[in-house]
Design an enzyme around this catalytic site. Structure first.
Site, PDB file in Angstrom:
ATOM      1  N   THR A   1      93.127  46.524  79.678  1.00  0.00           N
ATOM      2  CA  THR A   1      93.171  46.049  78.288  1.00  0.00           C
ATOM      3  C   THR A   1      94.391  46.699  77.656  1.00  0.00           C
ATOM      4  O   THR A   1      94.420  47.916  77.436  1.00  0.00           O
ATOM      5  CB  THR A   1      91.909  46.445  77.512  1.00  0.00           C
ATOM      6  OG1 THR A   1      90.768  45.899  78.182  1.00  0.00           O
ATOM      7  CG2 THR A   1      91.962  45.903  76.090  1.00  0.00           C
TER       8      THR A   1
ATOM      9  N   LYS B   1      91.299  38.904  74.453  1.00  0.00           N
ATOM     10  CA  LYS B   1      90.491  40.130  74.524  1.00  0.00           C
ATOM     11  C   LYS B   1      90.428  40.785  73.126  1.00  0.00           C
ATOM     12  O   LYS B   1      89.396  41.332  72.731  1.00  0.00           O
ATOM     13  CB  LYS B   1      91.098  41.086  75.549  1.00  0.00           C
ATOM     14  CG  LYS B   1      90.460  42.461  75.629  1.00  0.00           C
ATOM     15  CD  LYS B   1      89.084  42.476  76.292  1.00  0.00           C
ATOM     16  CE  LYS B   1      88.497  43.879  76.294  1.00  0.00           C
ATOM     17  NZ  LYS B   1      87.228  43.996  76.980  1.00  0.00           N
TER      18      LYS B   1
HETATM   19  P1  NAP Z   1      88.722  54.709  83.899  1.00  0.00           P
HETATM   20  O1  NAP Z   1      87.437  54.843  84.628  1.00  0.00           O
HETATM   21  O2  NAP Z   1      89.176  55.799  82.996  1.00  0.00           O
HETATM   22  O3  NAP Z   1      89.856  54.437  85.005  1.00  0.00           O
HETATM   23  C1  NAP Z   1      91.221  54.350  84.680  1.00  0.00           C
HETATM   24  C2  NAP Z   1      92.003  54.215  85.956  1.00  0.00           C
HETATM   25  O4  NAP Z   1      93.398  54.150  85.654  1.00  0.00           O
HETATM   26  C3  NAP Z   1      91.840  55.418  86.886  1.00  0.00           C
HETATM   27  O5  NAP Z   1      91.921  54.938  88.213  1.00  0.00           O
HETATM   28  C4  NAP Z   1      93.072  56.267  86.542  1.00  0.00           C
HETATM   29  O6  NAP Z   1      93.449  57.139  87.577  1.00  0.00           O
HETATM   30  C5  NAP Z   1      94.091  55.183  86.342  1.00  0.00           C
HETATM   31  N1  NAP Z   1      95.241  55.613  85.540  1.00  0.00           N
HETATM   32  C6  NAP Z   1      95.248  55.917  84.216  1.00  0.00           C
HETATM   33  N2  NAP Z   1      96.480  56.253  83.816  1.00  0.00           N
HETATM   34  C7  NAP Z   1      97.266  56.150  84.904  1.00  0.00           C
HETATM   35  C8  NAP Z   1      98.651  56.355  85.135  1.00  0.00           C
HETATM   36  N3  NAP Z   1      99.472  56.723  84.143  1.00  0.00           N
HETATM   37  N4  NAP Z   1      99.119  56.163  86.378  1.00  0.00           N
HETATM   38  C9  NAP Z   1      98.307  55.782  87.387  1.00  0.00           C
HETATM   39  N5  NAP Z   1      96.982  55.564  87.228  1.00  0.00           N
HETATM   40  C10 NAP Z   1      96.490  55.752  86.013  1.00  0.00           C
HETATM   41  O7  NAP Z   1      88.789  53.370  83.039  1.00  0.00           O
HETATM   42  P2  NAP Z   1      87.969  52.008  83.219  1.00  0.00           P
HETATM   43  O8  NAP Z   1      86.692  52.115  82.488  1.00  0.00           O
HETATM   44  O9  NAP Z   1      87.983  51.601  84.649  1.00  0.00           O
HETATM   45  O10 NAP Z   1      88.903  51.023  82.353  1.00  0.00           O
HETATM   46  C11 NAP Z   1      90.115  50.494  82.873  1.00  0.00           C
HETATM   47  C12 NAP Z   1      90.631  49.438  81.888  1.00  0.00           C
HETATM   48  O11 NAP Z   1      89.639  48.426  81.732  1.00  0.00           O
HETATM   49  C13 NAP Z   1      90.929  49.988  80.490  1.00  0.00           C
HETATM   50  O12 NAP Z   1      92.069  49.347  79.965  1.00  0.00           O
HETATM   51  C14 NAP Z   1      89.672  49.635  79.707  1.00  0.00           C
HETATM   52  O13 NAP Z   1      89.943  49.479  78.320  1.00  0.00           O
HETATM   53  C15 NAP Z   1      89.308  48.303  80.354  1.00  0.00           C
HETATM   54  N6  NAP Z   1      87.878  47.945  80.249  1.00  0.00           N
HETATM   55  C16 NAP Z   1      86.906  48.863  80.514  1.00  0.00           C
HETATM   56  C17 NAP Z   1      85.560  48.501  80.396  1.00  0.00           C
HETATM   57  C18 NAP Z   1      84.436  49.489  80.672  1.00  0.00           C
HETATM   58  O14 NAP Z   1      83.281  49.186  80.357  1.00  0.00           O
HETATM   59  N7  NAP Z   1      84.704  50.661  81.250  1.00  0.00           N
HETATM   60  C19 NAP Z   1      85.221  47.206  79.999  1.00  0.00           C
HETATM   61  C20 NAP Z   1      86.229  46.284  79.764  1.00  0.00           C
HETATM   62  C21 NAP Z   1      87.555  46.672  79.882  1.00  0.00           C
HETATM   63  P3  NAP Z   1      92.695  58.562  87.781  1.00  0.00           P
HETATM   64  O15 NAP Z   1      91.518  58.261  88.668  1.00  0.00           O
HETATM   65  O16 NAP Z   1      93.702  59.438  88.442  1.00  0.00           O
HETATM   66  O17 NAP Z   1      92.311  59.059  86.402  1.00  0.00           O
END
Ligand code: NAP
Length: 293
Positions: free
Chosen positions: A97, A172
């Site tokens: 997102t 979104k």
């Molecule tokens: P998350 O669990 O915090 O995972 C984020 C991922 O991105 C991790 O693999 C992290 O690596 C990686 N990352 C972050 N910064 C990085 C960088 N600078 N370089 C390389 N890798 C990086 O987040 P999530 O819940 O999966 O969400 C991911 C996206 O989906 C976000 O944009 C969020 O807004 C969206 N989203 C989430 C949900 C939900 O319910 N969780 C629902 C809809 C949309 P590390 O493992 O090293 O930290």
């Protein structure tokens, strides 16, 4: 068919898994924290690479699901970013997102290198990702979307091309704007009913079948009544998303007065220590106000 997946967080880990288990796709993953990539590779019999570029070389499709605009720039055009290694004709599908601005910018950079780019943020949360039933809002060219769509289908129930690059991110934003005001209304309603001494579970059983019913009411009222907020999308993430919406509204002139207010309410939730609480935690503000009296 070869794919790469960058970002194995709460969402990316199971989404990438569905490409293997449902699609039989040959997937190489990259994750900033390498241990997660190793765990994924062990679970799904795929390969782990040391950089986004190393994961992306030879891939027909490169998927990403990272945190925000800066993270996305880093894994695409930063040092060892995927764009430097992708072969001509490959398509990058971004499930982060992020802003419509970064989507348009990366689409243009990709096109100049002979690559495709689809912005494809998702809704449906962790459960939707794990069960492979996400909703995916897409922006890009019809050609790029048509190529990516069969793979996106492995982890989604609903997906659609909604317009040119950036349109997925804009859709979104519409989704998050619609949720923000609704959850605040629901928090006020549940709190009001509890204050009035009503059995709110019984009240919701009745009113959820009428015009007030919503997914949030159906799925979150019980835990709101109980003050439990460990059920999905975090307030920290919601603030990131609402910030993107408010930025975009300054550009397109659409007023977002309620969204701006709810964003401030989520800031209060963060101050209460609730950055990782789910979005229904808006009701905690009232409980905190009561305690302060
Ligand atoms: P998350 O669990 O915090 O995972 C984020 C991922 O991105 C991790 O693999 C992290 O690596 C990686 N990352 C972050 N910064 C990085 C960088 N600078 N370089 C390389 N890798 C990086 O987040 P999530 O819940 O999966 O969400 C991911 C996206 O989906 C976000 O944009 C969020 O807004 C969206 N989203 C989430 C949900 C939900 O319910 N969780 C629902 C809809 C949309 P590390 O493992 O090293 O930290």
């Amino acid at each position: 068919m070869r794919a790469a997946w960058i970002g194995l967080g709460v969402m990316g880990f199971p989404m990438a898994g569905h490409l293997v288990t449902r699609g039989g796709v040959d997937v190489t993953v990259y994750n900033r924290t390498a241990a997660k990539a190793e765990t994924w590779a062990g679970t799904f019999k795929g390969r782990a690479a040391a950089t986004p570029a190393a994961a992306a070389e030879d891939a027909d499709f490169v998927f990403a699901c990272v945190g925000n605009d800066d993270d996305l720039r880093q894994v695409t055009i930063g040092d060892d970013g995927a764009f430097h290694a992708m072969k001509r004709g490959a398509v990058f599908v971004d499930h982060t997102t992020a802003s419509a601005t970064v989507a348009r910018e990366l689409h243009a950079t990709a096109a100049a290198r002979g690559l495709g780019f689809v912005d494809a943020p998702v809704s449906g949360g962790q459960a939707g990702a794990e069960n492979g039933v996400l909703t995916v809002m897409c922006g890009g060219t019809p050609e790029d979307y048509a190529r990516a769509e069969p793979l996106i289908a492995y982890f989604s129930r609903m997906r659609k091309l909604l317009g040119p690059p950036g349109s997925g991110q804009l859709a979104k934003m519409v989704n998050q704007i619609a949720i923000a005001g609704l959850v605040q209304g629901l928090a006020e309603a549940v709190n009001f009913g509890m204050k009035a001494g009503l059995d709110m579970e019984a009240v919701v059983e009745v009113i959820s079948k009428g015009a007030a019913g919503s997914w949030q009411m159906e799925n979150r009222h019980k835990t709101m009544i109980q003050g439990k907020f460990d059920f999905g999308f975090a307030a920290d993430w919601m603030r990131k998303d609402l910030g993107i919406c408010l930025d975009e509204s300054r550009r397109n002139g659409a007023p977002l007065p309620v969204t701006a207010l709810v964003d401030q309410f989520y800031a209060e939730v963060q101050k209460l220590g609730g950055g990782r609480w789910d979005t229904s935690s808006l009701i905690a503000r009232f409980q905190n106000l009561d305690r302060a009296k």
